[in-house]
Design a protein around this motif. Structure first.
Motif, short mmCIF file in Angstrom:
data_model
loop_
_atom_site.label_atom_id
_atom_site.label_comp_id
_atom_site.label_asym_id
_atom_site.label_seq_id
_atom_site.Cartn_x
_atom_site.Cartn_y
_atom_site.Cartn_z
N THR A 263 9.50 4.05 4.13
CA THR A 263 8.30 3.80 4.91
C THR A 263 8.43 4.38 6.31
OG1 THR A 263 6.76 2.12 5.67
CG2 THR A 263 9.06 1.49 5.64
N ALA A 264 7.34 4.89 6.80
CA ALA A 264 7.33 5.43 8.15
C ALA A 264 7.25 4.30 9.18
CB ALA A 264 6.15 6.39 8.33
N ASN A 265 6.64 3.19 8.79
CA ASN A 265 6.49 2.05 9.68
C ASN A 265 6.44 0.79 8.83
OD1 ASN A 265 5.72 0.03 11.43
ND2 ASN A 265 4.08 1.20 12.39
N ALA A 266 7.52 0.02 8.82
CA ALA A 266 7.63 -1.15 7.95
C ALA A 266 6.51 -2.15 8.15
CB ALA A 266 8.99 -1.82 8.16
N ALA A 267 5.96 -2.23 9.36
CA ALA A 267 4.89 -3.19 9.62
C ALA A 267 3.62 -2.84 8.86
CB ALA A 267 4.61 -3.25 11.12
N GLU A 268 3.46 -1.58 8.50
CA GLU A 268 2.24 -1.16 7.80
C GLU A 268 2.25 -1.50 6.32
OE1 GLU A 268 1.00 2.82 8.51
OE2 GLU A 268 1.35 2.68 10.66
N GLY A 269 3.42 -1.61 5.71
CA GLY A 269 3.51 -1.98 4.29
C GLY A 269 2.61 -1.15 3.40
N THR A 270 1.68 -1.82 2.71
CA THR A 270 0.84 -1.13 1.72
C THR A 270 -0.19 -0.20 2.35
OG1 THR A 270 -0.68 -3.00 1.65
CG2 THR A 270 1.10 -2.97 0.02
N LYS A 271 -0.28 -0.17 3.65
CA LYS A 271 -1.17 0.79 4.31
C LYS A 271 -0.46 2.12 4.57
CE LYS A 271 -3.93 -2.74 6.73
NZ LYS A 271 -3.68 -3.76 5.77
N ASP A 272 0.84 2.15 4.40
CA ASP A 272 1.63 3.36 4.63
C ASP A 272 1.69 4.18 3.35
OD1 ASP A 272 3.56 5.28 5.06
OD2 ASP A 272 5.00 3.93 5.96
#
Length: 139
Positions: A38-47
Protein backbone atom coordinates in the motif's frame (compact mmCIF):
# COMPACT_ATOMS: atom_id res chain seq x y z
CA UNK A 1 -4.02 -37.63 -21.53
CA UNK A 2 -4.39 -37.91 -17.80
CA UNK A 3 -6.48 -34.86 -16.90
CA UNK A 4 -7.60 -32.98 -20.00
CA UNK A 5 -10.55 -31.21 -18.36
CA UNK A 6 -8.42 -29.70 -15.60
CA UNK A 7 -5.62 -28.94 -18.06
CA UNK A 8 -8.04 -27.14 -20.38
CA UNK A 9 -8.74 -24.56 -17.67
CA UNK A 10 -5.08 -23.87 -16.91
CA UNK A 11 -4.73 -21.29 -19.70
CA UNK A 12 -7.75 -19.10 -18.81
CA UNK A 13 -6.83 -19.13 -15.12
CA UNK A 14 -3.20 -18.34 -15.91
CA UNK A 15 -4.27 -15.50 -18.21
CA UNK A 16 -6.44 -13.94 -15.52
CA UNK A 17 -3.68 -14.36 -12.94
CA UNK A 18 -1.23 -12.59 -15.26
CA UNK A 19 -3.79 -9.80 -15.66
CA UNK A 20 -4.03 -9.44 -11.87
CA UNK A 21 -0.26 -9.53 -11.53
CA UNK A 22 0.21 -6.87 -14.19
CA UNK A 23 -2.38 -4.67 -12.50
CA UNK A 24 -0.21 -4.76 -9.36
CA UNK A 25 2.89 -3.90 -11.39
CA UNK A 26 1.05 -1.02 -13.06
CA UNK A 27 0.10 0.47 -9.68
CA UNK A 28 3.61 -0.09 -8.31
CA UNK A 29 5.12 1.83 -11.22
CA UNK A 30 2.48 4.53 -11.03
CA UNK A 31 3.02 5.14 -7.29
CA UNK A 32 6.73 4.28 -7.31
CA UNK A 33 5.98 1.96 -4.37
CA UNK A 34 8.10 -1.08 -5.23
CA UNK A 35 7.85 -2.89 -1.91
CA UNK A 36 4.87 -3.45 0.32
CA UNK A 37 1.22 -3.53 -0.58
CA UNK A 38 0.00 0.00 0.00
CA UNK A 39 1.11 3.51 -0.74
CA UNK A 40 -0.71 4.81 2.33
CA UNK A 41 -1.95 2.36 4.98
CA UNK A 42 -4.60 4.80 6.20
CA UNK A 43 -6.34 4.64 2.82
CA UNK A 44 -6.89 0.86 2.89
CA UNK A 45 -9.49 -0.11 0.29
CA UNK A 46 -9.29 3.32 -1.32
CA UNK A 47 -5.66 2.68 -2.33
CA UNK A 48 -5.55 1.05 -5.81
CA UNK A 49 -2.20 -0.64 -5.10
CA UNK A 50 -3.51 -2.23 -1.92
CA UNK A 51 -6.69 -3.42 -3.63
CA UNK A 52 -4.78 -4.80 -6.63
CA UNK A 53 -2.38 -6.64 -4.34
CA UNK A 54 -5.21 -8.13 -2.29
CA UNK A 55 -7.04 -9.19 -5.45
CA UNK A 56 -3.95 -11.03 -6.68
CA UNK A 57 -3.41 -12.66 -3.29
CA UNK A 58 -7.06 -13.70 -2.97
CA UNK A 59 -6.74 -15.44 -6.32
CA UNK A 60 -3.57 -17.27 -5.36
CA UNK A 61 -5.05 -18.26 -1.98
CA UNK A 62 -8.04 -20.02 -3.53
CA UNK A 63 -7.34 -21.21 -7.06
CA UNK A 64 -4.47 -23.66 -6.41
CA UNK A 65 -6.47 -25.71 -3.88
CA UNK A 66 -9.44 -25.81 -6.25
CA UNK A 67 -7.20 -26.97 -9.10
CA UNK A 68 -5.60 -29.61 -6.91
CA UNK A 69 -8.96 -30.98 -5.83
CA UNK A 70 -10.26 -30.89 -9.43
CA UNK A 71 -7.16 -32.74 -10.59
CA UNK A 72 -7.58 -35.39 -7.90
CA UNK A 73 -11.22 -35.80 -8.90
CA UNK A 74 -10.37 -36.18 -12.56
CA UNK A 75 -7.55 -38.64 -11.88
CA UNK A 76 -9.97 -40.72 -9.83
CA UNK A 77 -12.57 -41.04 -12.57
CA UNK A 78 -14.66 -37.88 -12.26
CA UNK A 79 -16.99 -36.96 -15.06
CA UNK A 80 -14.95 -34.48 -17.08
CA UNK A 81 -17.99 -32.34 -17.79
CA UNK A 82 -18.47 -31.86 -14.03
CA UNK A 83 -14.84 -30.80 -13.70
CA UNK A 84 -15.23 -28.33 -16.55
CA UNK A 85 -18.46 -26.93 -15.12
CA UNK A 86 -16.87 -26.55 -11.70
CA UNK A 87 -13.76 -24.80 -13.02
CA UNK A 88 -15.82 -22.58 -15.32
CA UNK A 89 -17.92 -21.54 -12.33
CA UNK A 90 -14.77 -20.99 -10.28
CA UNK A 91 -13.29 -18.67 -12.91
CA UNK A 92 -16.56 -16.72 -13.09
CA UNK A 93 -16.65 -16.43 -9.30
CA UNK A 94 -13.02 -15.29 -9.08
CA UNK A 95 -13.52 -12.66 -11.80
CA UNK A 96 -16.74 -11.54 -10.13
CA UNK A 97 -15.01 -11.31 -6.75
CA UNK A 98 -12.41 -8.91 -8.14
CA UNK A 99 -13.94 -7.03 -11.04
CA UNK A 100 -17.48 -6.70 -9.66
CA UNK A 101 -16.45 -6.60 -6.02
CA UNK A 102 -13.01 -5.46 -5.02
CA UNK A 103 -12.60 -2.98 -7.88
CA UNK A 104 -15.82 -1.19 -7.02
CA UNK A 105 -15.99 1.82 -4.69
CA UNK A 106 -14.52 0.97 -1.28
CA UNK A 107 -14.13 -2.64 -2.51
CA UNK A 108 -17.70 -3.52 -1.54
CA UNK A 109 -19.35 -4.42 -4.84
CA UNK A 110 -21.88 -7.25 -4.89
CA UNK A 111 -19.44 -9.44 -6.78
CA UNK A 112 -17.26 -9.71 -3.71
CA UNK A 113 -19.57 -11.80 -1.50
CA UNK A 114 -20.91 -13.68 -4.54
CA UNK A 115 -17.37 -14.52 -5.58
CA UNK A 116 -16.34 -15.50 -2.07
CA UNK A 117 -19.28 -17.79 -1.36
CA UNK A 118 -19.28 -19.15 -4.91
CA UNK A 119 -15.61 -20.04 -4.62
CA UNK A 120 -16.24 -21.78 -1.32
CA UNK A 121 -19.13 -23.73 -2.85
CA UNK A 122 -17.01 -24.88 -5.81
CA UNK A 123 -14.13 -26.02 -3.60
CA UNK A 124 -16.49 -27.79 -1.19
CA UNK A 125 -18.37 -29.44 -4.06
CA UNK A 126 -15.20 -30.65 -5.73
CA UNK A 127 -13.87 -31.97 -2.41
CA UNK A 128 -17.15 -33.77 -1.74
CA UNK A 129 -17.05 -35.23 -5.22
CA UNK A 130 -13.51 -36.53 -4.67
CA UNK A 131 -14.58 -38.09 -1.36
CA UNK A 132 -17.48 -39.76 -3.14
CA UNK A 133 -15.21 -41.06 -5.91
CA UNK A 134 -12.77 -42.69 -3.48
CA UNK A 135 -15.32 -43.90 -0.91
CA UNK A 136 -14.71 -47.56 -1.77
CA UNK A 137 -11.07 -47.22 -0.81
CA UNK A 138 -12.08 -46.59 2.81
CA UNK A 139 -14.77 -49.26 3.05
Amino acid sequence: MLAPATATWAAPFAAYYLFLQNRVVYHRLKTEKYMGDTANAAEGTKDPLYVATRAQLNFIENVPIAFLVALLAELNGANRKYISYGLAALLAFRVSHVELGMMKKDSIGLGRPAGYYGTQAVIASLAGYVAYLVKDYWM
